[in-house]
Design a protein around this motif. Structure first.
Motif, PDB file in Angstrom:
ATOM      1  N   ASN A  38       0.831  -1.201   0.000  1.00  0.00           N
ATOM      2  CA  ASN A  38       0.000   0.000   0.000  1.00  0.00           C
ATOM      3  C   ASN A  38       0.871   1.259   0.000  1.00  0.00           C
ATOM      4  O   ASN A  38       2.109   1.188   0.094  1.00  0.00           O
ATOM      5  N   VAL A  39       0.223   2.415  -0.099  1.00  0.00           N
ATOM      6  CA  VAL A  39       0.936   3.686  -0.205  1.00  0.00           C
ATOM      7  C   VAL A  39       1.804   3.934   1.026  1.00  0.00           C
ATOM      8  O   VAL A  39       2.988   4.283   0.909  1.00  0.00           O
ATOM      9  N   LYS A  83       7.193   4.416   3.509  1.00  0.00           N
ATOM     10  CA  LYS A  83       8.104   4.021   4.591  1.00  0.00           C
ATOM     11  C   LYS A  83       9.332   3.308   4.039  1.00  0.00           C
ATOM     12  O   LYS A  83      10.458   3.535   4.492  1.00  0.00           O
ATOM     13  N   GLU A  84       9.125   2.441   3.070  1.00  0.00           N
ATOM     14  CA  GLU A  84      10.239   1.711   2.458  1.00  0.00           C
ATOM     15  C   GLU A  84      11.189   2.678   1.741  1.00  0.00           C
ATOM     16  O   GLU A  84      12.412   2.534   1.826  1.00  0.00           O
ATOM     17  N   ALA A  85      10.654   3.673   1.061  1.00  0.00           N
ATOM     18  CA  ALA A  85      11.496   4.660   0.376  1.00  0.00           C
ATOM     19  C   ALA A  85      12.333   5.453   1.378  1.00  0.00           C
ATOM     20  O   ALA A  85      13.488   5.785   1.117  1.00  0.00           O
ATOM     21  N   MET A  86      11.764   5.723   2.536  1.00  0.00           N
ATOM     22  CA  MET A  86      12.478   6.503   3.553  1.00  0.00           C
ATOM     23  C   MET A  86      13.605   5.716   4.215  1.00  0.00           C
ATOM     24  O   MET A  86      14.412   6.299   4.944  1.00  0.00           O
ATOM     25  N   THR A  87      13.708   4.409   3.948  1.00  0.00           N
ATOM     26  CA  THR A  87      14.818   3.639   4.511  1.00  0.00           C
ATOM     27  C   THR A  87      16.118   3.861   3.740  1.00  0.00           C
ATOM     28  O   THR A  87      17.182   3.431   4.187  1.00  0.00           O
ATOM     29  N   LEU A  88      16.042   4.520   2.604  1.00  0.00           N
ATOM     30  CA  LEU A  88      17.252   4.825   1.841  1.00  0.00           C
ATOM     31  C   LEU A  88      18.136   5.779   2.632  1.00  0.00           C
ATOM     32  O   LEU A  88      17.644   6.741   3.236  1.00  0.00           O
ATOM     33  N   ASP A  89      19.439   5.528   2.628  1.00  0.00           N
ATOM     34  CA  ASP A  89      20.373   6.445   3.271  1.00  0.00           C
ATOM     35  C   ASP A  89      20.216   7.827   2.649  1.00  0.00           C
ATOM     36  O   ASP A  89      20.200   7.965   1.418  1.00  0.00           O
ATOM     37  N   ARG A 107      12.200   2.119  -8.623  1.00  0.00           N
ATOM     38  CA  ARG A 107      11.720   1.238  -9.696  1.00  0.00           C
ATOM     39  C   ARG A 107      11.072  -0.006  -9.087  1.00  0.00           C
ATOM     40  O   ARG A 107       9.999  -0.431  -9.507  1.00  0.00           O
ATOM     41  N   ARG A 108      11.710  -0.576  -8.073  1.00  0.00           N
ATOM     42  CA  ARG A 108      11.163  -1.762  -7.410  1.00  0.00           C
ATOM     43  C   ARG A 108       9.873  -1.428  -6.670  1.00  0.00           C
ATOM     44  O   ARG A 108       8.887  -2.170  -6.753  1.00  0.00           O
ATOM     45  N   ASP A 161       5.753  -2.836  -6.915  1.00  0.00           N
ATOM     46  CA  ASP A 161       5.058  -3.445  -5.787  1.00  0.00           C
ATOM     47  C   ASP A 161       3.870  -2.625  -5.286  1.00  0.00           C
ATOM     48  O   ASP A 161       3.061  -3.114  -4.493  1.00  0.00           O
ATOM     49  N   LEU A 162       3.768  -1.374  -5.728  1.00  0.00           N
ATOM     50  CA  LEU A 162       2.743  -0.474  -5.204  1.00  0.00           C
ATOM     51  C   LEU A 162       1.350  -0.817  -5.714  1.00  0.00           C
ATOM     52  O   LEU A 162       1.156  -1.022  -6.909  1.00  0.00           O
ATOM     53  N   GLU A 163       0.406  -0.867  -4.789  1.00  0.00           N
ATOM     54  CA  GLU A 163      -0.998  -1.067  -5.128  1.00  0.00           C
ATOM     55  C   GLU A 163      -1.771   0.168  -4.697  1.00  0.00           C
ATOM     56  O   GLU A 163      -1.819   0.495  -3.519  1.00  0.00           O
TER      57      GLU A 163
END
Length: 121
Positions: free
Chosen positions: A2-3, A8-14, A113-114, A118-120
């Motif tokens: 989900n959004v 949250k996953e994007a914010m795990t990037l250094d 890109r990944r 995965d986004l719904e």
């Protein structure tokens, strides 16, 4: 995914400073995470909407049968990465701001890109 989970996953990037999912037809954010006094994600989302619209118009004017994979804006201290979502029927893009001294642009592009796949929505 989900959004909220995607953001949250994007914010795990250094070096991630903020991320948003934006509808470029309306300029409205469907979700944001991060940001702060030096990065107003609502204002940035609206401004980047104009960037995406301009590029889409330019491709149409040039009659190019192609699509935008991503748009990179390089600032002195930050990278701003815009990724229009090809996997959605709407007019959405992911917007990520990275601290240039801590972020890795190649990893950020790969991760967006990944996440797109995965986004719904």
């Amino acid at each position: 995914m989900n959004v909220e989970t995607t953001l949250k996953e994007a914010m795990t990037l250094d070096g991630a400073l903020g991320v948003a999912l934006v509808d470029y037809e309306s300029g409205m954010s469907l979700g944001t995470l991060g940001g702060g006094p030096d990065l107003d994600l609502e204002v940035a989302s609206a401004g980047n909407t104009e960037v995406v619209r301009a590029k889409v118009r330019t491709l149409a004017t040039l009659d190019m049968q192609d699509s935008v994979e991503d748009i990179l804006i390089t600032l002195g201290k930050q990278y701003h990465l815009i990724r229009p979502l090809a996997t959605t029927r709407g007019s959405l893009f992911l917007y990520l701001a990275l601290d240039r001294s801590r972020g890795n642009l190649a990893l950020a592009r790969h991760k967006l890109r990944r996440l797109e796949g995965d986004l719904e929505v």
